[in-house]
Design a protein around this motif. Structure first.
Motif, PDB file in Angstrom:
ATOM      1  N   LEU A 251       0.838  -1.207   0.000  1.00  0.00           N
ATOM      2  CA  LEU A 251       0.000   0.000   0.000  1.00  0.00           C
ATOM      3  C   LEU A 251       0.869   1.253   0.000  1.00  0.00           C
ATOM      4  O   LEU A 251       0.633   2.179  -0.792  1.00  0.00           O
ATOM      5  CB  LEU A 251      -0.921  -0.005   1.220  1.00  0.00           C
ATOM      6  N   TRP A 252       1.863   1.305   0.866  1.00  0.00           N
ATOM      7  CA  TRP A 252       2.743   2.471   0.921  1.00  0.00           C
ATOM      8  C   TRP A 252       3.507   2.641  -0.402  1.00  0.00           C
ATOM      9  O   TRP A 252       3.704   3.767  -0.871  1.00  0.00           O
ATOM     10  CB  TRP A 252       3.744   2.321   2.072  1.00  0.00           C
ATOM     11  N   THR A 253       3.909   1.527  -0.984  1.00  0.00           N
ATOM     12  CA  THR A 253       4.636   1.583  -2.259  1.00  0.00           C
ATOM     13  C   THR A 253       3.733   2.115  -3.371  1.00  0.00           C
ATOM     14  O   THR A 253       4.166   2.926  -4.205  1.00  0.00           O
ATOM     15  CB  THR A 253       5.174   0.193  -2.631  1.00  0.00           C
ATOM     16  N   ALA A 254       2.485   1.664  -3.378  1.00  0.00           N
ATOM     17  CA  ALA A 254       1.520   2.164  -4.369  1.00  0.00           C
ATOM     18  C   ALA A 254       1.283   3.663  -4.165  1.00  0.00           C
ATOM     19  O   ALA A 254       1.170   4.421  -5.136  1.00  0.00           O
ATOM     20  CB  ALA A 254       0.206   1.396  -4.251  1.00  0.00           C
ATOM     21  N   GLY A 255       1.224   4.095  -2.909  1.00  0.00           N
ATOM     22  CA  GLY A 255       1.090   5.521  -2.614  1.00  0.00           C
ATOM     23  C   GLY A 255       2.286   6.308  -3.115  1.00  0.00           C
ATOM     24  O   GLY A 255       2.145   7.414  -3.656  1.00  0.00           O
ATOM     25  N   PHE A 256       3.471   5.737  -2.945  1.00  0.00           N
ATOM     26  CA  PHE A 256       4.711   6.349  -3.449  1.00  0.00           C
ATOM     27  C   PHE A 256       4.645   6.498  -4.969  1.00  0.00           C
ATOM     28  O   PHE A 256       5.004   7.548  -5.524  1.00  0.00           O
ATOM     29  CB  PHE A 256       5.890   5.463  -3.032  1.00  0.00           C
ATOM     30  N   MET A 257       4.159   5.460  -5.653  1.00  0.00           N
ATOM     31  CA  MET A 257       4.033   5.504  -7.107  1.00  0.00           C
ATOM     32  C   MET A 257       3.046   6.586  -7.536  1.00  0.00           C
ATOM     33  O   MET A 257       3.309   7.356  -8.474  1.00  0.00           O
ATOM     34  CB  MET A 257       3.575   4.137  -7.635  1.00  0.00           C
ATOM     35  N   GLY A 258       1.901   6.655  -6.842  1.00  0.00           N
ATOM     36  CA  GLY A 258       0.892   7.647  -7.185  1.00  0.00           C
ATOM     37  C   GLY A 258       1.371   9.063  -6.949  1.00  0.00           C
ATOM     38  O   GLY A 258       1.117   9.972  -7.751  1.00  0.00           O
ATOM     39  N   TYR A 259       2.105   9.274  -5.863  1.00  0.00           N
ATOM     40  CA  TYR A 259       2.587  10.615  -5.504  1.00  0.00           C
ATOM     41  C   TYR A 259       3.602  11.116  -6.518  1.00  0.00           C
ATOM     42  O   TYR A 259       3.586  12.290  -6.907  1.00  0.00           O
ATOM     43  CB  TYR A 259       3.197  10.586  -4.101  1.00  0.00           C
ATOM     44  N   PHE A 260       4.500  10.241  -6.953  1.00  0.00           N
ATOM     45  CA  PHE A 260       5.552  10.652  -7.881  1.00  0.00           C
ATOM     46  C   PHE A 260       5.212  10.362  -9.344  1.00  0.00           C
ATOM     47  O   PHE A 260       6.058  10.556 -10.230  1.00  0.00           O
ATOM     48  CB  PHE A 260       6.879   9.974  -7.507  1.00  0.00           C
ATOM     49  N   GLY A 261       4.008   9.890  -9.594  1.00  0.00           N
ATOM     50  CA  GLY A 261       3.574   9.676 -10.969  1.00  0.00           C
ATOM     51  C   GLY A 261       4.259   8.524 -11.672  1.00  0.00           C
ATOM     52  O   GLY A 261       4.385   8.512 -12.896  1.00  0.00           O
ATOM     53  N   ILE A 262       4.730   7.542 -10.913  1.00  0.00           N
ATOM     54  CA  ILE A 262       5.362   6.361 -11.511  1.00  0.00           C
ATOM     55  C   ILE A 262       4.259   5.365 -11.858  1.00  0.00           C
ATOM     56  O   ILE A 262       3.483   4.968 -10.995  1.00  0.00           O
ATOM     57  CB  ILE A 262       6.376   5.721 -10.547  1.00  0.00           C
ATOM     58  N   PRO A 263       4.165   4.936 -13.104  1.00  0.00           N
ATOM     59  CA  PRO A 263       3.040   4.091 -13.521  1.00  0.00           C
ATOM     60  C   PRO A 263       3.236   2.610 -13.221  1.00  0.00           C
ATOM     61  O   PRO A 263       4.335   2.158 -12.887  1.00  0.00           O
ATOM     62  CB  PRO A 263       2.994   4.325 -15.034  1.00  0.00           C
ATOM     63  N   LEU A 264       2.155   1.883 -13.364  1.00  0.00           N
ATOM     64  CA  LEU A 264       2.202   0.421 -13.305  1.00  0.00           C
ATOM     65  C   LEU A 264       2.537  -0.048 -14.722  1.00  0.00           C
ATOM     66  O   LEU A 264       1.766   0.164 -15.656  1.00  0.00           O
ATOM     67  CB  LEU A 264       0.838  -0.122 -12.865  1.00  0.00           C
ATOM     68  N   ASN A 265       3.707  -0.659 -14.877  1.00  0.00           N
ATOM     69  CA  ASN A 265       4.128  -1.087 -16.208  1.00  0.00           C
ATOM     70  C   ASN A 265       4.627  -2.525 -16.180  1.00  0.00           C
ATOM     71  O   ASN A 265       4.416  -3.245 -15.202  1.00  0.00           O
ATOM     72  CB  ASN A 265       5.196  -0.130 -16.767  1.00  0.00           C
ATOM     73  N   ILE A 266       5.313  -2.906 -17.227  1.00  0.00           N
ATOM     74  CA  ILE A 266       5.762  -4.292 -17.382  1.00  0.00           C
ATOM     75  C   ILE A 266       6.577  -4.779 -16.195  1.00  0.00           C
ATOM     76  O   ILE A 266       6.463  -5.939 -15.784  1.00  0.00           O
ATOM     77  CB  ILE A 266       6.588  -4.415 -18.683  1.00  0.00           C
ATOM     78  N   LEU A 267       7.406  -3.887 -15.617  1.00  0.00           N
ATOM     79  CA  LEU A 267       8.285  -4.293 -14.517  1.00  0.00           C
ATOM     80  C   LEU A 267       7.725  -3.942 -13.142  1.00  0.00           C
ATOM     81  O   LEU A 267       7.827  -4.746 -12.211  1.00  0.00           O
ATOM     82  CB  LEU A 267       9.670  -3.653 -14.689  1.00  0.00           C
ATOM     83  N   THR A 268       7.156  -2.761 -12.988  1.00  0.00           N
ATOM     84  CA  THR A 268       6.668  -2.382 -11.654  1.00  0.00           C
ATOM     85  C   THR A 268       5.506  -3.265 -11.202  1.00  0.00           C
ATOM     86  O   THR A 268       5.221  -3.337 -10.008  1.00  0.00           O
ATOM     87  CB  THR A 268       6.238  -0.903 -11.617  1.00  0.00           C
ATOM     88  N   VAL A 269       4.877  -3.960 -12.133  1.00  0.00           N
ATOM     89  CA  VAL A 269       3.766  -4.848 -11.774  1.00  0.00           C
ATOM     90  C   VAL A 269       4.227  -6.007 -10.890  1.00  0.00           C
ATOM     91  O   VAL A 269       3.433  -6.572 -10.130  1.00  0.00           O
ATOM     92  CB  VAL A 269       3.059  -5.378 -13.051  1.00  0.00           C
ATOM     93  N   ILE A 270       5.512  -6.360 -10.942  1.00  0.00           N
ATOM     94  CA  ILE A 270       5.987  -7.505 -10.151  1.00  0.00           C
ATOM     95  C   ILE A 270       6.462  -7.091  -8.756  1.00  0.00           C
ATOM     96  O   ILE A 270       6.784  -7.951  -7.938  1.00  0.00           O
ATOM     97  CB  ILE A 270       7.121  -8.262 -10.876  1.00  0.00           C
ATOM     98  N   VAL A 271       6.501  -5.792  -8.484  1.00  0.00           N
ATOM     99  CA  VAL A 271       7.007  -5.325  -7.188  1.00  0.00           C
ATOM    100  C   VAL A 271       6.200  -5.877  -6.015  1.00  0.00           C
ATOM    101  O   VAL A 271       6.791  -6.312  -5.016  1.00  0.00           O
ATOM    102  CB  VAL A 271       7.074  -3.786  -7.156  1.00  0.00           C
ATOM    103  N   PRO A 272       4.850  -5.876  -6.054  1.00  0.00           N
ATOM    104  CA  PRO A 272       4.106  -6.451  -4.919  1.00  0.00           C
ATOM    105  C   PRO A 272       4.514  -7.887  -4.606  1.00  0.00           C
ATOM    106  O   PRO A 272       4.658  -8.257  -3.429  1.00  0.00           O
ATOM    107  CB  PRO A 272       2.645  -6.368  -5.380  1.00  0.00           C
ATOM    108  N   SER A 273       4.721  -8.693  -5.637  1.00  0.00           N
ATOM    109  CA  SER A 273       5.136 -10.080  -5.423  1.00  0.00           C
ATOM    110  C   SER A 273       6.503 -10.146  -4.757  1.00  0.00           C
ATOM    111  O   SER A 273       6.730 -10.949  -3.856  1.00  0.00           O
ATOM    112  CB  SER A 273       5.178 -10.834  -6.761  1.00  0.00           C
TER     113      SER A 273
END
Length: 906
Positions: A251-273
């Motif tokens: 959740l905090w990581t997703a918030g970090f992505m949203g705050y800095f405008g980093i999208p969900l892409n081919i690689l960032t999609v695996i970060v939760p796992s």
């Protein structure tokens, strides 16, 4: 970290409130995370050539083309052509489609007795088979159409849809692709095969695969975590904590992505796992340690305090190395990798913080109970003992074996090829790859690049002299046989020239005179040639289609092409190659550089960190051995099996070093602890392996399984990353257990935190003759290289007549020296802090001459010859000073003995 855990235990409500507040702030930002399906992230960040590419699109039109491929054995029949025309009209009306190029819209030139006939290739729908065959004949006779719109066998054709910009509204591009498929669904029954292919379809498949990965990989990660917890903890309540910390971290990581405008892409999609699997290893250590301590103390508060002090530093160190491993990926210039580096390193930075805050609270309110040990564990114990026996008895053979294998695999490393091709992101059995191969086979490859030739002067390319230069370049492209189709403004002029000369093949060439060129241009519509020449004829654009899916091969061919063009091109003309695929391919070069930077960064950091941790540069070098060897092996493995260096595999080395060093830290720390206790290197290694072999294997297996689940991803680089990272984890544990003991047996270690925690009173420093002339930190180091013993009041430190070969220094408390008289025990001396006793046993081992008994609680430093050898190995300069002081001490003792002997004789 131990202070953070103790703070959380003491201020449970406040700590929980902090977690809740930050999580509440993160939620709205997490909801802002957008999906990025563009190919822009595969390029270098801030690439200067990007502006040239965008200017090319403005000047020569969009490269956002969707190809509708149609194949049928009776394609050129009246009925089929009627359905094709209906399809073309229906696609033209589709929102977002600017133009449809097809056999129904392309102009044709044909010689006839009346002169040159010009008009649409299909001016009217045929009513008979003969008329349809004539259309096919005209199409195959048109060099502009063949391989671009119609296959050479006449059984396949394409409708090229020119779409709006794919970068302004990617959601609309996906919608267009979906609408195209809805239209094509109506025509599936009319043709043997029909499908779409292009950038909008690719973006749609990327979007679908990202969502599919999120749906599939996260549950699989949770399953792996549960299995790991069941095997290691066997406590239902203990299984909740890792889920909780991982969930909040995500959740905090997703918030970090949203705050800095980093999208969900081919690689960032695996970060939760990754957060779920990697982050859970610390939770497992904490829960296991808590259950052991709580079982001993039967007091959850004390158990939490003990585990905080016991593993707090280890958590800090392993968290730092893991964080730095992922952070090193940000050094890469490719946007996808940089974004992944920032997101993953942030997630694995906050995860241990959340764990250290939440775990004391959770363990206080929901303490898991230690499961009963089963007899089956004896089987594992037997295996462990055999493995330890094998390692200890084959240290040299294992070391030389690793050197031999590393040398062999090193030979294959230069064979690794770099690949950053768009099609390389998809599996070979995916629709995208299959459709791409079909287009390449029947028409032309779907990948496009532009070769722009400019003069800077208007009207240049109305002159035959300069058009021939373009023709030479085009001939070079065709003669290379590497590209499927090459089209330029010159092809239109050559086609018209042939038909103006009764369709004779020998006239398929440029006209001889400039005025003929000007006349031919009048026969062309601006729409026909807008993609190939500017309106002022100062610049031409050669459009090249291909199906090269290897960055290495494309780079090789482009370099050959550039060299050949440079040799023949007029110095007044300038050329440059561009295209989306070219920019993506160019990023492959920076990928290799980024790989070197990332590995260098993490190796230097690990070396410095371990050198600082163990207060010894040699320790820093030793720590690298079991972590560099697996990287050599995995790169050799990649070269041997032709696995490319792509956005997935380029991350493996740095990340794996950052994670695998954790086991090395645990092994070296345990070895240091055991060596201080037993003062015997071989025995210390044995005890170290007995203590660490199971947790090292368990965490490595958990991490390997966690990475292996990425093999289920829909993106090939992620699959490579997951499976090869799992293999590296296996290589790392093998090297840790087989090589680390071999290199440690000749090493003496002291940890920085032991040095800091070690207390030495001013009285000891002032009174102890062995410490004379030494600085406080040198005394601490000396103490840590010996054996520290603690005694209760009236407990024997030395017993008379017992064999001894060591000396002692009283660091804390008081003691008395007693000996046996004729009729009673005699008190010889009272010892205070800083006093030395038993030192003669160093030079003359044998039975002790007196008892030494603790008067109060006492802490004693024991030093024997092995201890002094350890001091000499760790610090020769310190050893020299200590030996000098020892010589003085022994000299004084011998002098006293001589004096007593003289007095006794008198």
């Amino acid at each position: 970290m131990h202070k953070l855990m103790l703070f959380s235990l003491k201020h449970r409500v406040l700590s929980l409130l902090i977690i809740i507040v930050i999580s509440s702030i993160a939620i709205p930002y997490a909801l802002k995370v957008r999906l990025d399906v563009s190919t822009r992230g595969m390029m270098e960040e801030g690439d200067k050539d990007l502006s040239f590419y965008e200017e090319t699109l403005r000047r020569f039109g969009t490269d956002n083309i969707s190809v509708i491929y149609v194949r049928d054995k009776n394609l050129f029949s009246p009925a089929k052509l009627k359905r094709l025309q209906d399809l073309a009209y229906e696609l033209e009306d589709l929102p977002g489609v600017k133009r449809v190029d097809s056999i129904f819209s392309v102009n044709n030139f044909k010689s006839s007795p009346e002169g040159l006939e010009t008009g649409p290739l299909v001016d009217w729908l045929p009513e008979t088979k003969k008329e349809a065959d004539e259309i096919l004949h005209n199409a195959l006779n048109n060099p502009i159409v063949v391989k671009d719109l119609v296959a050479a066998d006449g059984k396949s054709l394409a409708l090229n849809l020119l779409l709006g910009s794919s970068r302004k509204d990617r959601a609309s591009q996906i919608k267009i692709s979906e609408n195209i498929d809805k239209i094509l669904a109506k025509y599936h029954s009319n043709f043997d095969k029909i499908f779409q292919f292009g950038l909008s379809y690719t973006q749609r498949k990327i979007s679908e695969n990202i969502i599919a990965d999120q749906i599939e990989l996260v549950p699989l990660s949770v399953i792996i975590l549960l299995l790991t917890l069941m095997l290691n903890i066997k406590s239902p309540s203990g299984a909740v904590l890792p889920m909780l910390t991982a969930g909040i971290s995500v959740l905090w990581t997703a918030g970090f992505m949203g705050y800095f405008g980093i999208p969900l892409n081919i690689l960032t999609v695996i970060v939760p796992s990754l957060i779920i699997v990697i982050g859970s290893t610390e939770d497992i250590h904490i829960i296991s340690e808590f259950m052991d301590e709580n079982n001993k103390l039967n007091n959850k508060n004390k158990a939490i305090s003990v585990l905080a002090n016991k593993i707090g530093v280890a958590i800090l160190l392993t968290s730092i190395t893991t964080f730095l491993g992922f952070f090193s990926i940000t050094l890469n210039k490719i946007t996808l990798l940089k974004q992944f580096g920032w997101v993953s390193s942030f997630g694995l930075f906050v995860n241990p913080l959340i764990t250290c805050i939440l775990s004391p609270i959770y363990l206080y309110y929901f303490p898991p109970k230690l499961a009963r040990r089963q007899k089956k564990e004896s089987v594992f114990k037997i295996i462990e003992k055999k493995l330890i026996h094998f390692v200890l008895n084959n240290k040299k053979a294992l070391l030389w074996g690793a050197v031999a294998l590393s040398t062999l695999l090193f030979i294959f490393i230069p064979k690794i090829k770099v690949n950053n091709d768009l099609l390389g992101y998809f599996k070979s059995n995916s629709d995208i790859v299959k459709r791409s191969k079909i287009l390449h086979r029947d028409l032309s490859g779907a990948q496009v690049f532009f070769l722009r030739i400019t003069s800077g002067e208007k009207g240049t390319f109305k002159k035959v002299k300069f058009l021939k230069q373009v023709d030479v370049v085009e001939k070079i492209l065709k003669d290379m046989k590497a590209f499927d189709n090459v089209l330029s403004f010159v092809d239109y002029l050559k086609f018209i020239n042939r038909e103006m000369n009764n369709g004779k093949k020998e006239f398929f060439k440029l006209p001889d005179k400039d005025n003929l060129v000007s006349q031919y241009i009048l026969l062309l519509h601006r729409d026909d040639i807008s993609r190939y020449v500017t309106s002022d004829f100062s610049e031409v654009n050669i459009v090249v289609r291909h199906n090269i899916s290897s960055s290495y091969i494309l780079n090789r061919d482009l370099n050959i092409l550039k060299k050949k063009i440079e040799k023949v091109l007029d110095p007044h003309l300038h050329f440059k190659i561009t295209g989306e695929g070219i920019l993506i391919n160019k990023a492959a070069d920076s990928m290799a550089k980024g790989q070197v930077q990332s590995i260098s960064f993490i190796l230097v950091v690990v070396f410095l960190l371990m050198s600082l941790l163990f207060v010894n540069f040699k320790a820093g070098i030793i720590s690298l051995v079991p972590n560099i060897v697996p990287i050599v092996w995995i790169f050799g493995f990649m070269g041997m099996f032709d696995i490319p260096l792509n956005v997935g595999t380029t991350m493996i080395a740095a990340i794996s070093i950052g994670i695998a060093i954790d086991d090395t830290i645990h092994l070296m720390s345990r070895y240091n602890k055991e060596l201080r206790n037993v003062q015997d290197q071989a025995l210390a290694i044995d005890l170290c392996l007995q203590s660490e072999i199971r947790p090292v294997i368990a965490t490595s297996v958990a991490l390997a399984l966690g990475f292996a689940i990425l093999g289920f991803s829909n993106f090939l680089p992620v699959v490579y990353f997951g499976l090869l990272s799992a293999l590296v984890m296996f290589f790392a544990v093998v090297c840790d257990l087989l090589l680390t003991p071999s290199v440690l047996t000749s090493t003496q270690l002291i940890t920085l935190w032991d040095l800091i925690k070690q207390q030495v009173s001013g009285e000891v420093l002032r009174r102890c003759p062995l410490f004379m002339g030494l600085k406080k930190w040198q005394v601490k180091r000396l103490i840590l290289l010996g054996r520290l013993l603690e005694f209760l009041p009236r407990e024997y430190i030395i017993k008379q007549e017992d064999y001894g070969d060591s000396m002692f220094i009283l660091l804390q408390g008081e003691a008395e020296v007693w000996t046996k008289g004729q009729n009673k025990r005699v008190l010889l001396a009272k010892l205070k802090e800083g006093d030395i006793f038993g030192e003669m046993a160093l030079v003359n081992p044998g039975p002790r001459s007196a008892d030494v008994i603790a008067s109060t609680e006492a802490k004693v430093l024991e030093l024997n010859l092995k201890s002094f050898k350890r001091i000499q190995l760790v610090s020769p300069r310190l050893a020299a000073k200590v030996y000098l002081n020892l010589a003085k001490v022994l000299g004084v003792r011998l002098k006293d003995m001589d004096r007593r002997m003289v007095e006794d004789n008198i």
